[in-house]
Design an enzyme around this catalytic site. Structure first.
Site, PDB file in Angstrom:
ATOM      1  N   TRP A 361       0.832  -1.218   0.000  1.00 50.85           N
ATOM      2  CA  TRP A 361       0.000   0.000   0.000  1.00 50.85           C
ATOM      3  C   TRP A 361       0.857   1.253   0.000  1.00 50.85           C
ATOM      4  O   TRP A 361       0.374   2.348  -0.264  1.00 50.85           O
ATOM      5  CB  TRP A 361      -0.923   0.008   1.227  1.00 50.85           C
ATOM      6  CG  TRP A 361      -0.228   0.246   2.542  1.00 50.85           C
ATOM      7  CD1 TRP A 361       0.832  -0.455   3.036  1.00 50.85           C
ATOM      8  CD2 TRP A 361      -0.528   1.250   3.515  1.00 50.85           C
ATOM      9  NE1 TRP A 361       1.189   0.052   4.268  1.00 50.85           N
ATOM     10  CE2 TRP A 361       0.386   1.085   4.588  1.00 50.85           C
ATOM     11  CE3 TRP A 361      -1.479   2.261   3.589  1.00 50.85           C
ATOM     12  CZ2 TRP A 361       0.374   1.911   5.714  1.00 50.85           C
ATOM     13  CZ3 TRP A 361      -1.490   3.072   4.716  1.00 50.85           C
ATOM     14  CH2 TRP A 361      -0.573   2.895   5.764  1.00 50.85           C
ATOM     15  N   ASP A 362       2.151   1.085   0.296  1.00 53.04           N
ATOM     16  CA  ASP A 362       3.095   2.206   0.255  1.00 53.04           C
ATOM     17  C   ASP A 362       2.914   3.010  -1.030  1.00 53.04           C
ATOM     18  O   ASP A 362       3.022   4.237  -1.035  1.00 53.04           O
ATOM     19  CB  ASP A 362       4.547   1.711   0.258  1.00 53.04           C
ATOM     20  CG  ASP A 362       4.895   0.816   1.437  1.00 53.04           C
ATOM     21  OD1 ASP A 362       4.019   0.064   1.882  1.00 53.04           O
ATOM     22  OD2 ASP A 362       6.051   0.866   1.882  1.00 53.04           O
ATOM     23  N   GLU A 488       0.394  -2.420  12.445  1.00 57.43           N
ATOM     24  CA  GLU A 488       0.574  -3.873  12.443  1.00 57.43           C
ATOM     25  C   GLU A 488       0.808  -4.447  13.834  1.00 57.43           C
ATOM     26  O   GLU A 488       1.099  -5.623  13.969  1.00 57.43           O
ATOM     27  CB  GLU A 488       1.703  -4.254  11.489  1.00 57.43           C
ATOM     28  CG  GLU A 488       1.354  -3.895  10.057  1.00 57.43           C
ATOM     29  CD  GLU A 488       2.388  -4.364   9.043  1.00 57.43           C
ATOM     30  OE1 GLU A 488       3.499  -4.732   9.449  1.00 57.43           O
ATOM     31  OE2 GLU A 488       2.053  -4.361   7.841  1.00 57.43           O
ATOM     32  N   LYS A 592       2.381   0.435  16.161  1.00 61.17           N
ATOM     33  CA  LYS A 592       3.617   0.384  15.357  1.00 61.17           C
ATOM     34  C   LYS A 592       3.782   1.645  14.520  1.00 61.17           C
ATOM     35  O   LYS A 592       4.864   2.192  14.394  1.00 61.17           O
ATOM     36  CB  LYS A 592       3.564  -0.846  14.449  1.00 61.17           C
ATOM     37  CG  LYS A 592       4.800  -1.027  13.580  1.00 61.17           C
ATOM     38  CD  LYS A 592       4.661  -2.218  12.646  1.00 61.17           C
ATOM     39  CE  LYS A 592       5.904  -2.413  11.792  1.00 61.17           C
ATOM     40  NZ  LYS A 592       5.703  -3.388  10.728  1.00 61.17           N
ATOM     41  N   GLN A 593       2.671   2.085  13.918  1.00 59.92           N
ATOM     42  CA  GLN A 593       2.748   3.208  12.976  1.00 59.92           C
ATOM     43  C   GLN A 593       1.405   3.915  12.918  1.00 59.92           C
ATOM     44  O   GLN A 593       0.377   3.315  13.211  1.00 59.92           O
ATOM     45  CB  GLN A 593       3.114   2.680  11.597  1.00 59.92           C
ATOM     46  CG  GLN A 593       2.066   1.758  11.003  1.00 59.92           C
ATOM     47  CD  GLN A 593       2.633   0.863   9.913  1.00 59.92           C
ATOM     48  OE1 GLN A 593       2.939  -0.295  10.155  1.00 59.92           O
ATOM     49  NE2 GLN A 593       2.753   1.411   8.719  1.00 59.92           N
TER      50      GLN A 593
HETATM   51  C1  BGC Z   1       4.891  -1.556   7.469  1.00 56.82           C
HETATM   52  C2  BGC Z   1       3.881  -1.612   6.351  1.00 56.82           C
HETATM   53  C3  BGC Z   1       4.577  -1.342   5.037  1.00 56.82           C
HETATM   54  C4  BGC Z   1       5.743  -2.290   4.828  1.00 56.82           C
HETATM   55  C5  BGC Z   1       6.531  -1.977   3.575  1.00 56.82           C
HETATM   56  C6  BGC Z   1       6.002  -2.532   7.173  1.00 56.82           C
HETATM   57  O1  BGC Z   1       6.969  -2.447   8.172  1.00 56.82           O
HETATM   58  O2  BGC Z   1       4.300  -1.852   8.702  1.00 56.82           O
HETATM   59  O3  BGC Z   1       2.883  -0.654   6.565  1.00 56.82           O
HETATM   60  O4  BGC Z   1       3.687  -1.461   3.979  1.00 56.82           O
HETATM   61  O5  BGC Z   1       6.611  -2.194   5.936  1.00 56.82           O
HETATM   62  O6  BGC Z   1       7.096  -0.717   3.637  1.00 56.82           O
END
Ligand code: BGC
Length: 780
Positions: A361-362, A488, A592-593
């Protein structure tokens, strides 16, 4: 780890002036060149020493079985990993019988410079061999933005002080041996010798190798041509075998004499075309490159980038590091997407093997926003790639018992590549993210044909997914249960606010688009009943809220969970996922984010001023930023809530992610989303830019350290420049039809005749939010 002093700070270049062999892998990522189709890591010309050799072709991967300790229904059976393809950048050098290898002898001088305006990597070094002969080597390398199959190197050697016999071996090398992957579970799996030989050729200065992957059956062809300039009695020869094609140039150089080799390399791959067709394809690409010649390629590269910087540049006064970093970021994000042409934009671009070369999704939520307003052509291509993978997404939805399309969490070719379903399949928000990218692109460009032919289908199939994934409860409220949002460290939750708000937008914009394009919608089987059901679901979407605390919940019940024991967590226990079980992370308040905080950016009109401030204050102490996708989003929302100092620190974190190797994994490739996030932090953070129907609104405010921030954007055929100072903002329409936008709520109409100047109101004063211990961003 790279220290902040690894590169000099300058506005239009990234330069290293000494060589640290322990940091080679990191610098190979920083100095990678790509055009979205071909990617060359910044390996030294001679091939060795190296951290991680890398030459990539977007879409070339090998399949491998995905291992599971316990079987389960619907688990993806096969994984895809991008492979290191035939390496065309190698030019080995022999000086008086000794290999030019920087691990031996003495490196007298060394400099590498990534030139962000010319789009080349330049290198100058002076080396004394163990036997005492000194040579100066200069090389310039480019991956062409105008001829997508083509990359090129000019390599020059001259002796210093005394005569030298030199041999340059210019090679194409396949199946290079790669270092063993390290223990980081996120690092890519390296596949050994994935390419089987089909053809090798060396005739005079022309070389060619054709190979095929064993399982995925993709054919890869690479060809090279050379031009040599040297003293009389310079001789050449060439030879090839299955995995190496070599052009050798030998000369004796007196001081003052030079040997120069210009190497043009053409790449091609296909899952369908025959071996002769692939050979012809790369020969044709090479003929076109020959026609331009080295200088022509350089000139075209410069012109392409001039055009880009004209509409995309960001200027920062007051922090030279951020000025450099944002241009570095813009450059690499452009390179990741510029010529991807109906292929994915992977999380690492084509700069390294991290994340197996997968796209996430980035792309839609971090990379495409930047490209939408600076290089929109790359956005329509990236979304066409999603459209091309719709069959796989429909099959996946059917397999999961759902309607419409379920796009993969991570993939190269369109199939789900995540072996961990709680943070893979369950992260359904990727579908709404794709829909959001469609709507953003159409609003910014007015590209109706795209909406009709590509956008509509993506919107419809994702809306169908939401309608079948969610349900109305007895009271009519619509819930989407059992999904994973961006954070996550929470998984398989009910009513993730980000997901629900994004799904709501997805349902509404799909219904609107279907009404705008009734014929095409009918062809997709959409009728009034279906769009009405989408609108009902959107209107009844449940958004969990804790009235007692006065904050929105990240997902239903989140604020009731036990808080993570932050005080008892040591600094070296981050990232948490490598030190604590997911089961424990999932059942506690720890993030986490940015997740709810991201929703306050992407769906900001849903939240009022007070809730933005309160929610932000609530979620900050829980957010540990174990993903590089977090700091930039926190920067945007911190700025929105008036925490300009904090926003500034987060901006710097996003900006320096790779230049300072903040997560210690730049060696695997650049964090393209965080790079794009640097732009977002500046433009949406301090510029306060948000979508406003088909237009934009701004609410600019600068942090104390900036005396000026200026950026350019493309919007509906116009080019807009926004210049922000501490007390006023100036909006200038550089070209194109008049635009109406908003400045802190006030409507402003712009024509090319006169810029609009507006005052910048002071930021609201609010208590500083706290972060978890050890997770306070570095204060600048
Ligand atoms: C993040 C995801 C991201 C992926 C790739 C993961 O660590 O939690 O949101 O899409 O890294 O960058």
């Amino acid at each position: 780890m790279i220290t902040e002093r690894s590169y000099t700070v300058e506005p239009w270049a990234v330069r290293e002036t000494s060589l640290d062999l322990d940091l080679l892998a990191q610098s190979e990522s920083v100095f990678a060149l790509s055009n979205g189709h071909v990617g060359w890591r910044g390996n030294l010309d001679e091939g060795e020493p190296h951290g991680l050799p890398g030459a990539y072709l977007n879409g070339v991967y090998e399949l491998h079985p995905l291992p599971y300790a316990e079987a389960g229904y619907g688990y993806p059976e096969s994984g895809q990993t991008a492979i290191n393809v035939t390496n065309g950048k190698v030019l080995r050098l022999l000086v008086d019988d000794e290999p030019f290898d920087l691990r031996y002898g003495r490196l007298v001088a060394h400099e590498r410079k990534l030139d962000l305006r010319r789009g080349v990597l330049e290198r100058v070094c002076e080396w004394t061999s163990p036997a005492g002969t000194t040579v100066r080597v200069r090389s310039t390398r480019l991956v062409s933005l105008t001829q997508r199959a083509v990359a090129a190197v000019a390599y020059e050697v001259e002796p210093v002080g005394s005569r030298a016999r030199v041999v340059i071996q210019s090679e194409l090398v396949t199946n290079e041996s790669l270092p063993d992957p390290n223990g980081d579970p996120r690092a890519a799996r390296a596949l050994k010798s994935p390419l089987e030989p089909e053809e090798d050729m060396a005739v005079g200065p022309r070389l060619r190798l054709v190979h095929r992957t064993r399982r995925s059956g993709l054919r890869v062809a690479v060809a090279a041509d050379h031009r040599v300039e040297g003293p009389e009695r310079t001789v050449t020869s060439s030879e090839s075998n299955v995995d190496v094609a070599r052009f050798t140039v030998t000369s004796v150089l007196e001081p003052g004499q030079r040997l120069r080799v210009e190497k043009l390399v053409a790449h091609g791959w296909s899952g369908a075309r025959s071996r002769p067709a692939m050979s012809d394809q790369v020969e044709a690409a090479l003929a076109a490159a020959d026609h331009s010649g080295w200088q022509g390629l350089l000139d075209d590269q410069r012109a392409y980038l001039d055009d880009f910087w004209d509409v995309a540049d960001v200027e920062v006064d007051g922090d030279e590091e951020i000025q450099q970093a944002v241009r570095f970021a813009l450059f690499h994000v452009l390179e990741a997407g510029a010529r991807a042409e109906q292929r994915a934009i992977p999380a690492k671009g084509l700069t390294g093997s991290g994340y197996d070369g997968h796209a996430f999704w980035d792309t839609e939520m971090f990379v495409l926003p930047l490209l939408t307003y600076t290089a929109p052509g790359a956005v329509s291509e990236a979304l066409r790639w999603r459209q091309n993978t719709l069959d796989a997404a429909r099959e996946r939805a059917a397999q999961l018992g759902l309607r419409g399309a379920a796009f993969p969490w991570r993939t190269i070719e369109g199939q789900e590549g995540s072996a961990y379903w709680p943070a893979g399949t369950a992260a359904f928000h990727v579908n709404a993210d794709i829909a959001d990218a469609v709507v953003r692109y159409v609003a910014a460009t007015g590209d109706v044909a795209f909406e009709r032919e590509t956008g509509l289908e993506l919107l419809v199939e994702t809306a169908r997914l939401w309608r079948s994934l969610g349900h109305h409860d007895h009271a009519g409220a619509f819930h989407i249960d059992g999904v994973t949002g961006p954070d996550e460290y929470s998984a398989v939750c009910d009513d993730n606010t980000y997901t629900n708000l994004m799904a709501r937008q997805n349902l509404l914009t799909a219904a609107d688009a279907a009404e705008r394009h009734p014929e095409q919608a009918a062809r997709l089987g959409v009728d009034d009943e279906e769009t009405a059901a989408w609108r009902d679901a959107a209107a009844a979407m449940n958004i969990p809220y804790n009235a007692e605390l006065g904050v929105h919940e990240q997902h239903a019940g989140f604020t009731r969970y036990q808080r993570w024991d932050f005080a008892g967590t040591r600094a070296d226990q981050y990232p948490l996922m490598l030190h604590f079980p997911y089961f424990d992370l999932y059942r506690k308040q720890v993030i986490k984010q940015a997740d709810l905080v991201l929703a306050m950016y992407t769906c900001d009109s849903f939240f009022d001023e007070e809730h933005i401030a309160r929610n932000f204050a609530y979620y900050e102490p829980l957010t540990v930023r174990d993903s590089s996708l977090s700091a930039c989003v926190q920067a945007v929302v911190a700025a929105r809530a008036g925490h300009l100092r904090l926003a500034y620190d987060y901006t710097a974190e996003a900006a320096l992610m790779d230049l300072a190797d903040l997560e210690h994994n730049t060696r695997d490739g650049l964090h393209i989303a965080s790079l794009a996030g640097t732009w977002t932090a500046l433009v949406a953070g301090f510029g306060g830019m948000r979508r406003d129907g088909d237009s934009l609104r701004f609410a600019p405010r600068l942090p104390e350290r900036f005396s000026r921030l200026a950026f350019r954007l493309r919007l509906r055929g116009s080019c807009l420049r926004v210049e922000i100072g501490p007390d006023k903002a100036v909006y200038t329409l550089l070209s194109g039809p008049p635009l109406t936008l908003r400045h802190h709520g006030e409507q402003v109409t712009l024509t090319t005749d006169t810029p609009a100047v507006r005052p910048v109101p002071p930021a609201p004063q609010r208590p500083e939010p706290q972060q978890p211990p050890h997770r306070v961003p570095n204060a600048r």
